[in-house]
Structures are given as C-alpha cells and as structure tokens.
Write a protein that holds these residues in place. Structure first.
Motif, PDB file in Angstrom:
ATOM      1  N   ASP A  91      32.537  29.284  86.593  1.00 49.78           N
ATOM      2  CA  ASP A  91      31.473  29.714  85.694  1.00 49.78           C
ATOM      3  C   ASP A  91      31.648  29.145  84.284  1.00 49.78           C
ATOM      4  N   ASP A  92      30.549  29.103  83.545  1.00 51.59           N
ATOM      5  CA  ASP A  92      30.527  28.423  82.245  1.00 51.59           C
ATOM      6  C   ASP A  92      31.375  29.148  81.203  1.00 51.59           C
ATOM      7  N   ILE A  93      31.623  28.467  80.074  1.00 54.58           N
ATOM      8  CA  ILE A  93      32.512  28.968  79.032  1.00 54.58           C
ATOM      9  C   ILE A  93      31.885  28.717  77.655  1.00 54.58           C
ATOM     10  N   TRP A  94      31.939  29.737  76.793  1.00 51.90           N
ATOM     11  CA  TRP A  94      31.701  29.546  75.351  1.00 51.90           C
ATOM     12  C   TRP A  94      33.082  29.500  74.712  1.00 51.90           C
ATOM     13  N   ARG A  95      33.557  28.300  74.400  1.00 56.91           N
ATOM     14  CA  ARG A  95      34.969  28.153  74.080  1.00 56.91           C
ATOM     15  C   ARG A  95      35.361  28.839  72.778  1.00 56.91           C
ATOM     16  N   TRP A  96      34.452  28.932  71.817  1.00 53.33           N
ATOM     17  CA  TRP A  96      34.781  29.555  70.541  1.00 53.33           C
ATOM     18  C   TRP A  96      34.928  31.073  70.680  1.00 53.33           C
ATOM     19  N   GLY A  97      34.416  31.628  71.767  1.00 54.02           N
ATOM     20  CA  GLY A  97      34.520  33.063  71.994  1.00 54.02           C
ATOM     21  C   GLY A  97      35.440  33.447  73.130  1.00 54.02           C
ATOM     22  N   VAL A  98      36.065  32.455  73.791  1.00 53.95           N
ATOM     23  CA  VAL A  98      36.936  32.699  74.947  1.00 53.95           C
ATOM     24  C   VAL A  98      36.186  33.592  75.940  1.00 53.95           C
ATOM     25  N   GLN A 139      32.542  35.428  69.084  1.00 53.54           N
ATOM     26  CA  GLN A 139      33.069  34.619  67.990  1.00 53.54           C
ATOM     27  C   GLN A 139      33.631  35.491  66.871  1.00 53.54           C
ATOM     28  N   ALA A 140      32.985  36.635  66.621  1.00 50.04           N
ATOM     29  CA  ALA A 140      33.398  37.501  65.526  1.00 50.04           C
ATOM     30  C   ALA A 140      34.718  38.215  65.801  1.00 50.04           C
ATOM     31  N   VAL A 141      35.025  38.509  67.051  1.00 49.90           N
ATOM     32  CA  VAL A 141      36.222  39.308  67.352  1.00 49.90           C
ATOM     33  C   VAL A 141      37.406  38.475  67.845  1.00 49.90           C
ATOM     34  N   GLN A 142      37.203  37.184  68.030  1.00 46.43           N
ATOM     35  CA  GLN A 142      38.306  36.338  68.510  1.00 46.43           C
ATOM     36  C   GLN A 142      39.058  35.714  67.337  1.00 46.43           C
ATOM     37  N   PRO A 143      40.320  35.275  67.566  1.00 53.58           N
ATOM     38  CA  PRO A 143      41.009  35.202  68.856  1.00 53.58           C
ATOM     39  C   PRO A 143      41.774  36.457  69.241  1.00 53.58           C
ATOM     40  N   SER A 144      41.899  37.456  68.351  1.00 53.71           N
ATOM     41  CA  SER A 144      42.779  38.587  68.641  1.00 53.71           C
ATOM     42  C   SER A 144      42.247  39.473  69.766  1.00 53.71           C
ATOM     43  N   VAL A 155      32.355  41.690  76.032  1.00 49.64           N
ATOM     44  CA  VAL A 155      31.227  41.088  75.313  1.00 49.64           C
ATOM     45  C   VAL A 155      30.069  40.763  76.261  1.00 49.64           C
ATOM     46  N   GLY A 156      30.383  40.543  77.533  1.00 48.31           N
ATOM     47  CA  GLY A 156      29.307  40.275  78.492  1.00 48.31           C
ATOM     48  C   GLY A 156      28.281  41.386  78.562  1.00 48.31           C
ATOM     49  N   THR A 157      28.692  42.603  78.248  1.00 48.06           N
ATOM     50  CA  THR A 157      27.763  43.731  78.250  1.00 48.06           C
ATOM     51  C   THR A 157      26.642  43.515  77.236  1.00 48.06           C
ATOM     52  N   PHE A 158      26.977  42.903  76.094  1.00 54.86           N
ATOM     53  CA  PHE A 158      25.958  42.622  75.064  1.00 54.86           C
ATOM     54  C   PHE A 158      24.990  41.536  75.520  1.00 54.86           C
ATOM     55  N   GLY A 159      25.502  40.519  76.215  1.00 51.53           N
ATOM     56  CA  GLY A 159      24.631  39.467  76.714  1.00 51.53           C
ATOM     57  C   GLY A 159      23.614  40.008  77.692  1.00 51.53           C
ATOM     58  N   ALA A 160      24.091  40.871  78.598  1.00 53.08           N
ATOM     59  CA  ALA A 160      23.182  41.474  79.569  1.00 53.08           C
ATOM     60  C   ALA A 160      22.160  42.369  78.880  1.00 53.08           C
ATOM     61  N   LYS A 245      34.804  39.100  62.144  1.00 50.21           N
ATOM     62  CA  LYS A 245      34.410  38.012  61.237  1.00 50.21           C
ATOM     63  C   LYS A 245      32.887  37.858  61.296  1.00 50.21           C
ATOM     64  N   TRP A 246      32.191  38.879  60.858  1.00 47.97           N
ATOM     65  CA  TRP A 246      30.750  38.924  61.063  1.00 47.97           C
ATOM     66  C   TRP A 246      30.003  37.926  60.191  1.00 47.97           C
ATOM     67  N   ASP A 247      30.440  37.705  58.959  1.00 53.55           N
ATOM     68  CA  ASP A 247      29.744  36.753  58.088  1.00 53.55           C
ATOM     69  C   ASP A 247      29.661  35.387  58.746  1.00 53.55           C
ATOM     70  N   LYS A 248      30.786  34.921  59.274  1.00 58.04           N
ATOM     71  CA  LYS A 248      30.835  33.601  59.896  1.00 58.04           C
ATOM     72  C   LYS A 248      29.983  33.563  61.154  1.00 58.04           C
ATOM     73  N   ALA A 249      30.077  34.595  61.973  1.00 55.44           N
ATOM     74  CA  ALA A 249      29.324  34.603  63.227  1.00 55.44           C
ATOM     75  C   ALA A 249      27.823  34.681  62.985  1.00 55.44           C
ATOM     76  N   ILE A 250      27.410  35.536  62.058  1.00 61.39           N
ATOM     77  CA  ILE A 250      25.976  35.689  61.790  1.00 61.39           C
ATOM     78  C   ILE A 250      25.395  34.427  61.154  1.00 61.39           C
ATOM     79  N   ALA A 251      26.163  33.803  60.271  1.00 59.10           N
ATOM     80  CA  ALA A 251      25.676  32.579  59.628  1.00 59.10           C
ATOM     81  C   ALA A 251      25.461  31.464  60.633  1.00 59.10           C
TER      82      ALA A 251
END
Length: 447
Positions: A91-98, A139-144, A155-160, A245-251
């Motif tokens: 399955d596909d990957i969004w690499r910046w969000g793991v 993106q906002a909560v990674q990498p930790s 995070v998949g719950t939000f996509g759905a 990191k919401w500022d970066k993700a939202i921008a």
C-alpha cells in the motif's frame, strides 16, 4: 492556532472543487494502487477471518465487501476492505508522515460512494480531501508519534472521516465535528507489528470504520471537541513529543496536494527496508556477484530500519515482511521481494537461511537526521574475493523523487490482481479505473 477549522474548511471545499487533470490523474493512481494491494489480501487472513466473524452482522446495503463479494453497509465494507488492503504490504506511503493513507481513506470513501450511488468524480474529490487532512495531521505529529503508534491506524481515522464527510455533503462545521470525533477513536500500537500476530492489518480497517462512523454521526448533528487536535490533553499531546507542529503542517496544505506526492511501493514488505533493498539490487546488477559470494552485508539506516526491521531470526510471514535480513537475502537470491517471497517454501528456504546471518543492521546518524523526509540507507558489502562495495541510497524507487511510471504502476497492478481476477478481467478492470466515470463495483474473485 487551532488547526481543526482550517483542515475542515479545506476538506469541505472538495465537495465542489474542480479536479484538474493532474490531480485527477494522481487520485486515480491512488485508487489503482489501493486495488492492487487489496485484491491479493482478499484471499488471506485476517481479512477472511474478519469477514467470517462478522457475517451475521453484515446487514444490507450497497457497498461491496470485496473479501466475500457481498453487498453490505458502509461501515462493514470499510472495515473489511480496509483490513484486506494492508495485508500484503503493497500500500501507498506519505513519507513525511510515516503513514499509509490509502488503506483507511480509500476503503471508507469507496464504501460511502457506493452506498450513496455517486460517480467517480465525487469519489476522487473525497480521496483528495481525505489524503490532505490525514497527511497534514501525520506531518504535524511526526517523527515522535511513530515511537509508539502505528500512524495508519491512528491518523488513518482522520482520512476516513474527512473523505466520508465530503461524500455525505457535510459542510465545514459538520466536517470539523467528524474529524474531532474521529480523534477520540484513533488507535493502533507499534507492538502489534514489532512482534507476530494478525492485528496490524486491522488497524486501517478499524480506522476506516471509525472515521466513517464519525462522519455519519456528524452529518446527523453529533458534535466533537473542536480543540481535540492541539489541546493540552488532545491527540498530538497524547501521541507525540509535543502538541504538534501545526504551523508547518497547515502552511503546507495544497502546496502541493499530498495525493500528488505519494510513494508507490515497489517491494512487498516494510517500506523501511526499501532503500537497502534498492541499493543491494543495484550493486548486484552492477558487479555481478551472487548471494554465495557475499561474506557480509551491513545496512546503516534510520531508527525504524533498526528498531522495526532488524530481525535476524524471522520465521513467520509477518516477521519476514519486516526483516531486513530475510528480504535482502531474498532479493539477492531471487531478484525481487514480491508475493512469492513469503510463501511457505521460501520462509524455510535453506539458501535464504544461510545468507541471513551475514546481514547486520545499525543506526546511521546521517540517515536518521534525514528521516522522515528522506528514507535512505547505506549498504556495505564485503565479498569473499576481497572486494568491498558501498552504496548510499538517498531515496527509494517509488518515492516522489524516483516515482513509478504509469506503466510500472500498471504492471504492478496486473501482477497482483491477475491471479485473483484472471488476466483478462484484471486488464479490463484496470482500464475502468484509468478512465471510467462510473464507480468500481462488484468483482468476481477466482477460486
């Protein structure tokens, strides 16, 4: 800044936003890639087990459960198909969000579209919205976040939720409540795939169902806590090292759209091994050595390559898909890591077992510093004739900077779908996914 209203407004705009040709093309690629991963998974546990376990609760509806071919309700189809699409690790990957956005987002969106009787354009717009919302949250909560959590389940719950909200014609306020409610149902622990067991594929299935439920409830007026993403006891605070990191993700919303930046998997195993596999394959092609010529092979990678995929004693299919040692031995001996790499005979193959002890893994600081934006590896091979070979692999085949072409994606689809549908039917279905205005419907699986 509260990110939730911004994400919800963006998602709701996709109810009517025009699809440019490049965005439509990317969304269709995501759909094709999802079906490529789904179809072989339909024949395997735990999807087959889940379908049987829930058979008495199937109910009626217009969504398709591809595992058993039944027409069923939205939530049931989202759960079963979301689970099936994560089993064979293609399955596909969004690499910046793991993060694997396709499994939960497409499963829920397709079930909603089939239930509502929409057209392909509506489905594709919903996918754009679901990918964008969930990938930006990831993106906002990674990498930790990835220290303990399986992003595809959380995070998949939000996509759905976002995708189904679009298909249910939720306005921005309703969409915000759908996302907010989804947050409190998100889950999926890393330990589920650091050991053995079948629960990992259930993560995106649960995410698809929970997100769909959140959107359905919001459409009827159910509210959620609108500070749940960034609040002091909210999603980011509970599952990452800070409040996000919401500022970066939202921008970054729409710059470019995340669905146009997907990694398409080129190997049927954990993506944290891909760079090492690519480097090993290329060195072998360039220098012509065999697996028996290798005295030792060392992989330097980022933390997940070491912590998740350093499995020198893997024996089960689940363990083997996450074993650097097993998959690198497989690619040197057989030229690839596809579905047949994890058949019972391969799991006990003496040739693979002989090579695995020569392969080691360590954390490389440069690779770790580049993660998650780059998925790199450093491979050093010592041959029995005294030669030492080295390759720094800065990215993976299939990443946005080294993408699979449409032809390569089509070949992947036909390879994975052909044995399940039959070659002629697979080719016909691929043509529909590429160009039809009608939704995908029922499929007849062989055997």
């Amino acid at each position: 800044m509260n990110p939730l209203p911004i994400l919800a407004e963006h998602a709701a705009s996709w109810r009517t936003a025009p699809l440019s040709s490049d965005v439509e093309h990317a969304a269709r690629r995501a759909l094709i890639d999802w079906f490529a991963a789904l179809l072989p998974g339909c024949r395997q546990p735990p999807a087959t087990l889940m379908a049987r376990a829930l058979a008495d609760e199937r109910g009626s509806g217009r969504a398709v459960s591809y595992v058993d071919g039944a027409r069923t309700g939205l939530r049931h189809a989202a759960l079963i198909n979301g689970t099936a699409s994560h089993i064979v690790e293609f399955d596909d990957i969004w690499r910046w969000g793991v993060y694997h956005p396709g499994c939960p987002t497409v499963a829920a969106a397709l079930a909603a579209a089939q239930s509502r009787g929409t057209d392909m354009a509506a489905l594709l717009r919903a996918l754009v919205a679901g990918y964008e919302v969930s990938c930006r949250i990831a993106q906002a909560v990674q990498p930790s976040h990835y220290d303990y959590w399986h992003t595809t389940g959380t995070v998949g719950t939000f996509g759905a939720a976002a995708a189904v909200a679009v298909l249910l014609d939720c306005d921005a306020a309703q969409t915000a409540h759908a996302i907010a409610t989804a947050a409190t149902m998100a889950g999926g622990l890393q330990q589920a795939f650091r050991g053995d067991g079948m629960s990992k594929p259930l993560h995106p299935g649960h995410a698809a169902e929970a997100g769909a439920l959140a959107a359905m409830a919001a459409r009827e007026g159910m509210t959620g806590a609108l500070d749940v993403l960034h609040g002091p006891a909210g999603f980011a605070a509970a599952t990452s090292a800070d409040t996000g990191k919401w500022d970066k993700a939202i921008a970054a919303i729409g710059k470019p759209l995340t669905i146009t930046q997907m990694t398409v998997k080129n190997h049927g195993c954990c993506g944290h091994i891909f760079a090492a596999l690519d480097a090993t394959r290329d060195l072998q092609r360039e220098h012509g050595f065999t697996a028996n010529d290798v005295e030792s092979l060392h992989v330097g990678g980022y933390a997940a390559t070491k912590n998740v995929c350093d499995r020198p004693h893997a024996t089960t299919e689940q363990e083997a898909r996450f074993s650097t040692q097993f998959t690198i031995a497989s690619i040197m001996l057989y030229g690839g890591v596809r579905l047949d790499a994890f058949m019972p005979a391969r799991l006990t193959d003496p040739a693979i077992r002989a090579v695995m002890p020569r392969i080691t893994v360590s954390l490389d600081e440069e690779c770790e510093a580049a993660f998650p934006g780059a998925r790199s590896a450093k491979v050093t091979i010592r041959l029995r004739d005294g030669r030492e070979l080295y390759r720094h692999q800065p990215t993976r085949k299939g990443d946005p900077d080294a993408p699979l072409s449409d032809l390569e994606l089509d070949e992947k689809f036909l390879e994975l779908a052909g044995p399940v549908l039959g070659e002629a039917e697979a080719a016909h279905f691929l043509g529909q996914l590429r160009g039809s205005d009608e939704l995908p419907g029922e499929l007849k699986l062989r055997g």
